[in-house]
Design an enzyme around this catalytic site. Sequence first.
Site, PDB file in Angstrom:
ATOM      1  CG  HIS A  13      -0.359  -0.034   2.539  1.00  0.00           C
ATOM      2  ND1 HIS A  13      -0.071  -1.217   3.181  1.00  0.00           N
ATOM      3  CD2 HIS A  13       0.029   0.943   3.397  1.00  0.00           C
ATOM      4  CE1 HIS A  13       0.454  -0.958   4.378  1.00  0.00           C
ATOM      5  NE2 HIS A  13       0.538   0.346   4.534  1.00  0.00           N
ATOM      6  CD  GLU A  47      -4.281   0.433   8.969  1.00  0.00           C
ATOM      7  OE1 GLU A  47      -3.301   1.053   9.400  1.00  0.00           O
ATOM      8  OE2 GLU A  47      -4.219  -0.732   8.529  1.00  0.00           O
ATOM      9  CD  GLN A  86      -2.343   2.149   5.754  1.00  0.00           C
ATOM     10  OE1 GLN A  86      -1.313   2.775   5.890  1.00  0.00           O
ATOM     11  NE2 GLN A  86      -2.504   0.935   6.229  1.00  0.00           N
ATOM     12  CG  HIS A 142       3.775   4.312   5.598  1.00  0.00           C
ATOM     13  ND1 HIS A 142       2.825   4.824   6.452  1.00  0.00           N
ATOM     14  CD2 HIS A 142       3.356   3.055   5.300  1.00  0.00           C
ATOM     15  CE1 HIS A 142       1.883   3.915   6.662  1.00  0.00           C
ATOM     16  NE2 HIS A 142       2.172   2.825   5.968  1.00  0.00           N
ATOM     17  CD  GLU A 195       3.245  -0.825   7.073  1.00  0.00           C
ATOM     18  OE1 GLU A 195       2.745   0.189   6.554  1.00  0.00           O
ATOM     19  OE2 GLU A 195       2.562  -1.670   7.672  1.00  0.00           O
TER      20      GLU A 195
END
Length: 135
Positions: A8, A44, A55, A79, A129
Amino acid sequence: MLPYNIDHVAIAVTDLDSAIAEFSAQYGAEPISREIVAEQGVEEAMIAVGGSHIQLLRPLEADSPVGRFLATRGEGLHHLALAVPDLDIALAHLREGGARLVDETPRIGGGGNRIAFVHPSAFAGTLIELVEVKP
Ligand code: CO
């Protein structure tokens, strides 16, 4: 170690309901899931796009990592999440290469997946991430 997907792309927003409504009006895509991840201090929403997701992320409180991000930088890209086949191998590889890790050991993220964050100083000022998607 090779990432096999972009799991994502996360965008920090102040108001999740209006962000979802705006995204839906502009791109015609609705969230497939929405959850509170208390440990990370966020709510989220995941919107499926092709084989990946956007996301939308809102902080549960101002004094949290995403809350502080919004306060200093405003809404925007937060991110990039890469799907990796084995999170422990990926973390060991990064550690050996001297990358600064936010999470020295994996933790449980959205969807119950094992995740770990790599510090933005490790690559181009971008928070990354790593996600090991639950089989
Ligand atoms: Co994420």
